[in-house]
Scaffold this motif. Structure first.
Motif, mmCIF file in Angstrom:
data_model
loop_
_atom_site.group_PDB
_atom_site.id
_atom_site.type_symbol
_atom_site.label_atom_id
_atom_site.label_comp_id
_atom_site.label_asym_id
_atom_site.label_seq_id
_atom_site.Cartn_x
_atom_site.Cartn_y
_atom_site.Cartn_z
ATOM 1 N N ILE A 19 -9.361 1.178 4.445
ATOM 2 C CA ILE A 19 -9.334 2.270 3.547
ATOM 3 C C ILE A 19 -9.402 3.477 3.566
ATOM 4 C CG2 ILE A 19 -10.258 2.527 1.112
ATOM 5 C CD1 ILE A 19 -10.389 -0.753 1.453
ATOM 6 N N LEU A 38 -6.888 4.979 4.899
ATOM 7 C CA LEU A 38 -5.687 5.227 3.842
ATOM 8 C C LEU A 38 -6.189 6.652 3.292
ATOM 9 C CD1 LEU A 38 -4.635 2.298 2.699
ATOM 10 C CD2 LEU A 38 -2.759 3.706 4.219
ATOM 11 N N THR A 51 0.331 1.329 4.681
ATOM 12 C CA THR A 51 0.294 0.992 3.428
ATOM 13 C C THR A 51 0.883 -0.509 3.296
ATOM 14 O OG1 THR A 51 0.089 2.697 2.368
ATOM 15 C CG2 THR A 51 0.448 0.717 0.887
ATOM 16 N N CYS A 60 -11.388 -3.828 -3.897
ATOM 17 C CA CYS A 60 -9.813 -4.050 -3.664
ATOM 18 C C CYS A 60 -9.516 -5.280 -3.567
ATOM 19 C CB CYS A 60 -9.503 -4.172 -1.636
ATOM 20 S SG CYS A 60 -8.172 -4.048 -1.272
ATOM 21 N N THR A 77 -4.666 -2.918 -6.792
ATOM 22 C CA THR A 77 -4.420 -2.662 -5.447
ATOM 23 C C THR A 77 -3.944 -2.574 -5.431
ATOM 24 O OG1 THR A 77 -7.837 -3.018 -6.513
ATOM 25 C CG2 THR A 77 -6.660 -0.991 -4.595
ATOM 26 N N LEU A 78 -3.703 -3.431 -4.695
ATOM 27 C CA LEU A 78 -2.239 -3.503 -3.786
ATOM 28 C C LEU A 78 -1.129 -3.310 -4.027
ATOM 29 C CD1 LEU A 78 -3.010 -6.743 -1.364
ATOM 30 C CD2 LEU A 78 -3.764 -4.451 -0.890
ATOM 31 N N CYS A 108 -1.342 0.673 -4.557
ATOM 32 C CA CYS A 108 -0.808 1.575 -3.421
ATOM 33 C C CYS A 108 0.298 1.596 -2.874
ATOM 34 C CB CYS A 108 -2.171 0.811 -2.203
ATOM 35 S SG CYS A 108 -3.767 0.570 -2.127
ATOM 36 N N ALA A 131 2.117 4.571 -1.650
ATOM 37 C CA ALA A 131 2.815 4.476 -0.573
ATOM 38 C C ALA A 131 4.383 5.200 -0.662
ATOM 39 C CB ALA A 131 1.982 3.995 0.022
ATOM 40 N N PHE A 166 -5.355 7.049 -3.885
ATOM 41 C CA PHE A 166 -5.370 5.776 -3.041
ATOM 42 C C PHE A 166 -7.251 5.984 -2.873
ATOM 43 C CE2 PHE A 166 -2.127 6.194 -0.072
ATOM 44 C CZ PHE A 166 -1.894 5.051 0.470
ATOM 45 N N PHE A 191 -8.825 2.775 -4.703
ATOM 46 C CA PHE A 191 -10.034 1.688 -4.360
ATOM 47 C C PHE A 191 -10.951 1.944 -4.691
ATOM 48 C CE2 PHE A 191 -5.870 1.665 -0.073
ATOM 49 C CZ PHE A 191 -6.266 0.447 0.061
#
Lengths: 655, 299
Positions: free
Chosen positions: A16, A19, A54, A140, A144-145, A148, A152, A196, A200
């Motif tokens: 993380i 990232l 990512t 996370c 969140t994913l 992301c 990204a 990001f 996060f």
């Protein structure tokens, strides 16, 4: 939240950190690179690395819910968290210094005041030890994913697009605009890093830190050209977002001092009555960031900047930060005054901005109003705060992100290729630049046509509003859908006109731009086709985890989802069949009927007085009826009044 | 369960086979009735079929290949929408499919790059702007009415809406009125025949269909027939329930509504689009909005 005692730094936390930090590193590289081909190379490498990392991260953590990083975590024998906190504080002071310097330079002194107030407050909070949190700093889960991946993939592609676009841009603008490409690319990457950081962060102060970075960076991007208009607009964006920042800081202060809560997850799960005070303050921050009425004007002003920054602000970043915060807060907003205020402001914005989008001929302006309008719908969904609306909100967010980014990029490329971004000038684009026109139409279709994504989500939002018993929102949605239908349909109609082009120009869109536009188109179509799968495996679990249930079912039944996917196939087949049949049937070519003698080129005719006249057909923009500024001023005032009343009632109700 | 599935398939197939014929016949009846109201003898009730036959037998003049593709897509998507309706799926889905299909009529007009068609297309979009809110509210009304009769479990499924204990109209009088109002726009009847006037002297040539001819125009006309049958189906849905008498009731209601539309068409003069939008939205808010509020807060 799992307890985090003494333990080794897990790979996840490192991942993380990478990232979040890598885009900042990429930004530093961009700031240093002055050579164009080297810039291109580094942007490709950085974006590619961000996208791939990512995706790997998302696959590894899919379906897990994790909280990380306790404050007493010893790393190499020193207090890591403490150091990071001081570092952040130092950067906040640097940001404040930048704001103060620029606001004195351009004589906007009071903007500096907003910045000083919140920075001073936050540093007092931290230095006096009142913000000493003892639980997770990072968080996370699937939501969140998703964010992301959006940041990204969409953000990364936009950076690639920017390389090609800026080359054209400075070619077109010559000496008018100082070439600050390395600064521009650098800011794009800072933006990605800050986003990001926001998604996060569990800790509110960390989130606030990244939140402020996005405010300042968007301010710098909007002012890129340094024209008077750009400077004014950038300061408008800045003060509105700083006002939101003040709200954020107030929320942090109240939560820390009165409730001893330091992170967002705890705040949402808090059962005390007074929790609505920090919530409404956070909602204020989210509403400014998402450009809802009465704060919509900053996003309209943001379009003076080069297109890649508009694409970034409108799709994957900035406005989505507000939405992200509201989605996280949604469970705590159900059925209280905070939720009511937020949902009504969202619904009202959805309708008013879609009305406003009708009157503009400038493609980017229409896109901007459409962003405000669609965000309004998402905000309304969050404000209602029941599981069904959150399901819709997440889908709306995803589809809007891809569609809007695609649209901004195609409009930008059309502008460079044809010399205009005016929708009227896009007449017959399908004949002149077929590939760009098709990409643009896919983007528009994604925004409003059945059976594409946005519409499905809008549909489930409608159903969810009914279930929540909110008739006002149902009405706003019904009317707003009609106006939305109007402004998109007339745009597509323009593109589709089979006009013989007067001047043939080559499509000068560069490969960089096509990589991004093509990528977006592909993602758009794929998202529509795998919609049922996304719902089952990705979005439903998010809703379950936000509401602590396991039984959530989307409002749209499986049957409907299957029919929708079938519809895409049917529409595609019908159009293909049409193209095949049209070759088989016999037709005789004719010319357009003109109520006069056609001179043969379908552009001129001989009028009643025997002279040649030019024919021009324009779309309707209803500027006599709704084109007045009064409409916007009145709705801004109404929304402001609503917001103030909502805040006063909320805070007064619990004190 | 299987019986309902078979029923749904049969009714969808019947729609494909007879949907066009039914409205074509009604169109003939409409002209006959109109003539009688005006003291004329009027054409045969089969005249619309002769007209269509002629359109398809004529040489087709087209501006470009796109026109055929779009006209064909319009017809197919309208039929698909009707099929979804008579197959009893989600009514919101059906209405959304309808607006997508309706878009193709606009595209058929604007793709011609002709001034007259383009003007008609703008008016067509104005009409969509006027009727769209009421269409969505109608769907919501059905959902809420079903919920009230079904212990709070609302449903958008046409199968469920049509098999309550009582006809939905009992709870939806306002929405029914609002729907009738926009039906005049959808049927392209005076006073709201803004985009394709049946009276050529009123419209800028022939609105959206100006530059369509022969087979292409024929497909648009047939699509309108299918669309009308589907819309009358929605009218019927207001009266359907799980009692046998609701079926003749629905049929009678459909015929009465159609007669009413013909009557209004004959006694009114065309209005400007501004008035149409204001009236339609006004009626939508007053009839539709109030009806929804009453359903939410009183029942």
């Amino acid at each position: 939240m799992p307890p985090c005692g003494h333990r080794k730094v897990k790979n996840m936390e490192l991942f993380i950190a990478i990232l979040i930090l890598f885009p900042f590193l990429a930004a530093a590289v961009q700031a240093l690179v002055k050579n164009n081909s080297l810039r291109k190379l580094t942007v490709y490498i950085s974006s590619g690395a961000i996208i791939i990392a990512t995706i790997i991260f998302a696959v590894m953590n899919f379906g897990k819910e994790q909280a990380f990083l306790a404050p007493d975590l010893p790393l190499l024998g020193f207090d890591l968290i403490g150091t990071v906190n001081y570092g952040m504080l130092a950067i906040e002071f640097i940001l404040m210094a930048i704001i103060i310097y620029l606001s004195f330079k351009y004589k906007k002194y009071w903007v500096a005041l907003l910045s000083v107030a919140q920075t001073a407050f936050i540093s007092w909070l931290e230095l006096s030890g009142r913000a000493h949190a003892e639980n997770a700093y990072l968080f996370c889960d699937n939501l969140t994913l998703i964010l992301c991946l959006m940041i990204a993939v969409v953000g990364g592609l936009i950076c690639v697009y920017a390389v090609g676009y800026l080359k054209d841009y400075h070619h077109h603008h010559g000496d008018e605009v100082k070439d600050r490409r390395s600064f521009f690319c650098s800011m794009l990457f800072v933006f990605l890093g800050a986003m990001f950081g926001i998604v996060f962060s569990a800790n509110l102060i960390w989130m606030y830190f990244f939140w402020e970075i996005t405010s300042v960076v968007s301010f710098l991007l909007i002012g890129y050209t340094r024209t008077e208009e750009a400077v004014n607009n950038s300061f408008r964006a800045l003060w509105m977002n700083l006002l939101g920042g003040v709200g954020f800081a107030a929320a942090i202060g109240y939560a820390a001092i009165d409730l001893h809560i330091f992170n967002l997850q705890d705040l949402v799960n808090c059962n005390e009555d007074v929790v609505v005070i920090p919530l409404i303050c956070l909602a204020l921050a989210a509403l400014t960031k998402s450009a809802q009425l009465p704060f919509s004007r900053w996003l309209m002003g943001a379009m003076v900047a080069p297109t890649p920054s508009s694409a970034l602000l409108h799709s994957a970043t900035m406005v989505k930060a507000g939405i992200y915060l509201l989605i996280r807060m949604a469970p705590a907003m159900e059925g209280n005054l905070v939720g009511l205020t937020v949902s009504l402001i969202g619904g009202f914005t959805f309708f008013m901005a879609s009305v406003r989008a009708i009157i503009h001929t400038d493609g980017k302006k229409v896109l901007a109003y459409s962003t405000i309008s669609n965000l309004g719908l998402i905000v309304a969904c969050c404000g209602v705060g029941i599981d069904e609306t959150i399901w819709a909100a997440i889908f709306l967010m995803m589809f809007h992100c891809v569609s809007k980014s695609l649209l901004f990029q195609t409009v930008g490329s059309v502008e460079h290729t044809s010399g205009s971004r005016n929708i009227e000038d896009m007449h017959g684009l399908i004949k002149r630049y077929p590939s760009l026109a098709v990409a643009m139409m896919i983007g528009i279709a994604g925004m409003y046509l059945a059976p594409f994504g946005m519409l499905i989500s809008k549909w489930s939002a409608l159903q969810a509003f009914v279930d929540a018993g909110n008739i006002i929102l149902v009405l706003l949605l019904a009317f707003g859908s009609a106006t939305t239908l109007f402004y998109w349909t007339k745009w597509i109609s323009k593109l589709l006109a089979y006009a013989r082009p007067t001047i043939r120009r080559k499509d000068t869109t560069s490969l960089d731009q096509w990589i991004s536009i093509g990528g977006h188109t592909l993602i758009m179509v794929t998202l529509c086709l795998v919609f049922p799968f996304l719902s089952d495996s990705l979005v439903t679990p998010i809703v379950n985890s936000l509401y602590g249930t396991t039984t959530f079912k989307p409002v749209l039944s499986d049957e409907n989802l299957v029919i929708l996917v079938a519809m895409i196939v049917v529409i595609a087949l019908v159009i293909i069949a049409g193209f095949i049949l049209t070759r088989l049937v016999k037709t005789k070519n004719t010319t357009v009927y003109m109520s006069g003698i056609d001179t043969g080129d379908e552009r001129h005719y001989v009028g009643a007085f025997d002279e040649e006249r030019t024919m021009y057909h324009a779309n309707w923009y209803l500027s006599d009826t709704i084109g007045t500024d009064r409409l916007m001023n009145v709705s801004t005032a109404l929304a402001a009044a609503g917001l103030i009343i909502g805040m006063v009632l909320t805070i007064g109700g619990v004190l | 369960m299987n019986d309902t599935l078979i029923l749904r398939i049969i009714s969808a197939v019947l729609y494909i086979l007879l949907g066009g014929l039914f409205s074509g016949f009604l169109a003939g009846l409409d002209r006959k009735l109109a003539a009688r109201m005006q003291g004329r003898r009027g054409p045969s009730v089969f005249q619309p079929f002769y007209d269509i036959g002629k359109l398809f037998s004529k040489e087709t003049l087209a501006l470009n290949h796109g026109q055929f593709v779009i006209a064909f897509s319009f017809l197919m998507l309208i039929v698909a929408t009707g099929v979804l309706f008579f197959a009893g799926v989600d009514i919101l889905l059906v209405f959304l499919a309808l607006s997508t299909a309706a878009m193709f009529l606009v595209f058929a007009a604007t793709s011609s790059n002709s001034a007259m068609s383009t003007m008609g297309a703008q008016r067509e979009m104005m009409q969509m702007l006027a009727y769209e809110p009421m269409v969505l509210i109608t769907a919501v009304g059905f959902y809420m009415a079903t919920g009230i009769m079904n212990n709070g479990v609302g449903s958008f499924k046409i199968m469920d809406i049509g098999s309550n204990d009582l006809p939905a109209i009992i709870y939806l009088p306002g929405i029914f009125l609002g729907f009738l109002f926009i039906l005049t726009i959808k049927f392209r009847k005076s006073p709201f025949d803004i985009s394709t006037s049946h009276h050529a002297h009123q419209e800028l040539v022939k609105g959206v269909t100006t530059d369509l001819s022969g087979r292409n125009l024929g497909m648009i006309e047939v699509a309108h027939w299918y669309e009308n049958t589907f819309l009358l189906g929605v009218v019927g849905l207001f009266f359907l329930c799980n009692e046998w008498w609701s079926i003749p009731l629905a049929v009678v209601a459909v015929l009465v509504v159609y007669f009413l539309e013909t009557f209004i068409d004959n006694i009114s003069a065309r209005v400007k689009w501004e008035l149409m939008v204001k009236l339609a939205w006004g009626v939508t808010i007053v009839c539709g909005g109030l009806n929804l509020l009453v359903l939410e807060y009183i029942f």
